[in-house]
Design an enzyme around this catalytic site. Sequence first.
Site, PDB file in Angstrom:
ATOM      1  CG  LEU A 538      -1.947  -1.115   1.329  1.00 36.44           C
ATOM      2  CD1 LEU A 538      -2.682  -1.043   2.659  1.00 36.44           C
ATOM      3  CD2 LEU A 538      -2.938  -1.031   0.176  1.00 36.44           C
ATOM      4  N   GLY A 539       2.057   1.171   0.537  1.00 37.36           N
ATOM      5  CA  GLY A 539       2.918   2.339   0.602  1.00 37.36           C
ATOM      6  C   GLY A 539       4.084   2.062   1.529  1.00 37.36           C
ATOM      7  N   GLY A 542       8.297   5.958   7.392  1.00 39.93           N
ATOM      8  CA  GLY A 542       9.531   5.869   8.127  1.00 39.93           C
ATOM      9  C   GLY A 542       9.669   4.554   8.870  1.00 39.93           C
ATOM     10  CG  ASP A 657       4.687  12.387  12.192  1.00 38.80           C
ATOM     11  OD1 ASP A 657       4.830  13.494  11.639  1.00 38.80           O
ATOM     12  OD2 ASP A 657       4.980  11.316  11.651  1.00 38.80           O
TER      13      ASP A 657
END
Length: 850
Positions: A538-539, A542, A657
């Site tokens: 999917l991706g 980090g 984040d």
Amino acid sequence: MSQRRMKITDAGPFFILFLTFCSFSSKISIAAQNTITSSTSLSGNDTLVSPSSTFELGFFVRGNSTYLGIWYKKISIHTVVWVANRDTPLANSTGILKIDGGNLILSDGTTVVWSSNVSKTAVGQPVAKLLDSGNFVLSEGGDSNSDSFLWQSFDYPSDTLLPGMKLGWNLTAGLNRFLTSWKNDNNPSSGDYTFKMDANGSAELILSFQLQPQYRSGPWNGLRFSGVPEMTPNEIFGFDVVSTPDEVYYTYDLLNSSLLSRLVLNNTGQLQRYTWAEQDSGGGLWSLFWWAPKDQCDDYSECGPYGVCDVNRSPVCDCVKGFTPKSPDDWYLRVTSGGCIRKAKLECGGDGFLKLPGMKLPDSSRAVANISMSLEDCRIECLNNCSCVAFASADIRGGGNGCIRWASDLIDLREYPDGGQDLYMRLPASQLVIEGGNNGRKRVTVIVTVTLASLLLLLGLGFALYCIRKKREKTKHLKSLRTGSKERSQDFPLTDFDSLSAGNEISEESRKEDFDLPMFDLETIAIATDNFSDINKLGRGGFGPVYKGKLIDGQEIAVKRLSKNSGQGLDEFKNEVILIAKLQHRNLVRLLGCCIQGEERLLIYEYMQNRSLDSIIFDEIKKFKLDWQNRFNIIMGIARGLLYLHQDSRFRIIHRDLKASNILLDSQMHPKISDFGMARIFGAEQMEANTRRVVGTFGYMSPEYAMDGVISVKSDVFSFGVIVLEIVTGKKNRGYYEKDQQLNLLGHAWKLWKEERITELMDASIETSCPMSEVLRCMHVGLLCVQERAEDRPMMSSAVLMLSSENARMPEPRQPGFCTGRSIFETDSSSSKKESCTINQVTVTMLESR
């Protein structure tokens, strides 16, 4: 004759002036009075004003439509409390309200768009009158006695309940009075949410979305609704529920007549009770006094049949004593909607009752209530009826009396540390001893238990030894995980419990529960992801790559795989396993389990069909999937998720984040905050902390965090403000430049705000689907959240209030932080020549961008 005609002609102008004055005087008399008769009407800017000038009735405009409504007259904020023609607006500003044929009629001059639809004929002359209560009534001769009302607006509420209004049924007339939300702040037509009195069983109020229950007040117990423990007697409000053969309704009154208060069902599905607060500087604002639903346990049937919800427990769901999860595997994965089942069948002739204190009583729509029966008679009645599963007092005043009995599954149970009431659950005698009740059968049951224990001793011992061995193997893996990379964990209190600040210590018991999370074996995940094939990727972040997978039972999952080359992945992994497993909220992504096998470290999440927000909002084609209502719901969902982290969760959590790529969207475009690898836990009273290791994403980090390493809830607020502006505009904060300038999104938005041209920044794809007032409110809140000084930014509780209420008072925003398109941390030599809106120039010792 000619002389006479000359005099009349000469007098003509004066005669016309006289008629004009009479006509004008007639309008003035209407505006100054609070009644309409069969010989007068209301139109244009005419209004009716209640005797003490508390309320005003007239025409108002929303969007391109005109409505007849009632609003507060004395206060500075235009607050509408009732709308007559909410679903049949006037297409233009021309509207006429009059009495015709004994009915109130609203027309545009030719077509009737609304009528009071009175069925009975008035004996005398009907008169319409606006009362000080906010009730617009039609009666014979203007009589203010409610028995003589032919019609009243209080019988047909919009989205607001005023003091003295009845919410519920007139069973004789077949009239049901309930609240219906507006479509949005700019459209009063009937929305998707309703708030109604359930007259079946014991009286309780239910909030529904398109007829599906979302929240329930619990039955009325004489003092309060059992699911609203904060509903205690006070000096401001008086509450009451009336239940007779003719009527079942809830009402409230203000004990201080000088106060103003209203209960409103807003268009996002939240009940909000406001009180008006005057300001020393003049004017005033609506102050939020109470709201519901508040938390995850307010969601209807969160834990399923016989499941009990408690927000002070992690996980929040547990089974009623004597019950066990219907599907242990599902409960292990925090899927609790299936509820619980009995450990042992009822014996009918040998059952008893276990007292469960502090409970929100279950859904009473199919319960039987008898107010004249004593609690003891109720127990006997339930015991003699084999289908009766529980009972409780209908009225807790004076030690308790009356009776409510349930003969069906108990739905929507909740436990309160302070509040609720006693519920008596039917259990077989064998379970009563185990659960600590019914001493009369204890001796027999103990003998049986000892005998069975002796017979099963060897089997039990063998099983225990097996479990101990498996647990040791698991602990060995977890111990190695906890102690790894210790030097990198010094800034992460979540992974190094001994470094927690005072007031935020975690008990030894909590330490043992840190990894109380389902464990998947590597083979299962490999099969689910087709051996981590690139097709299922999917991706990548980090932490490492993320894969889509499907378990054997068909459940779709997302798998984050720790990259061996990731310097921060191990810390992230430990943070998420320890932290997110303890968090329960509809706007936080749900962690289903983890895998620790060999060198593999995997996190298994619920799969989000629409991936991340950034993959849609910044795509010129996909962004059309998000109309304004979807975008506003996403903003509100993120805000509520952050509010939970900052204020309502077991610990105060700072995400650190927050960004568009960490907001995931499910199949219904509901947002869920993800990626807690960088999160920090704060003590109950701790407001900020310092770190030597600044980690985050350029464009979302607050100035004080990026420059000084100062972490606080205001750091997340800044990130939230950036996301709000990105959602409204469809543009990224970083890399966006105005022509001939190097302004990023924040700088450009600030420039347009000062020039009163902020609407030019709105995404063109939503221009036809958005109420401009709502868009402006979001932009306003976004700019308040990204102000340079942390102390100027609102808390998330204030941000949620400002976003959800058109009447909330909002200060003027000040200059944002990091207004320039080029980050002060970028090393390009030209950057030194650019003027930054942030003047703090403290050097950071370490910065990691993600």
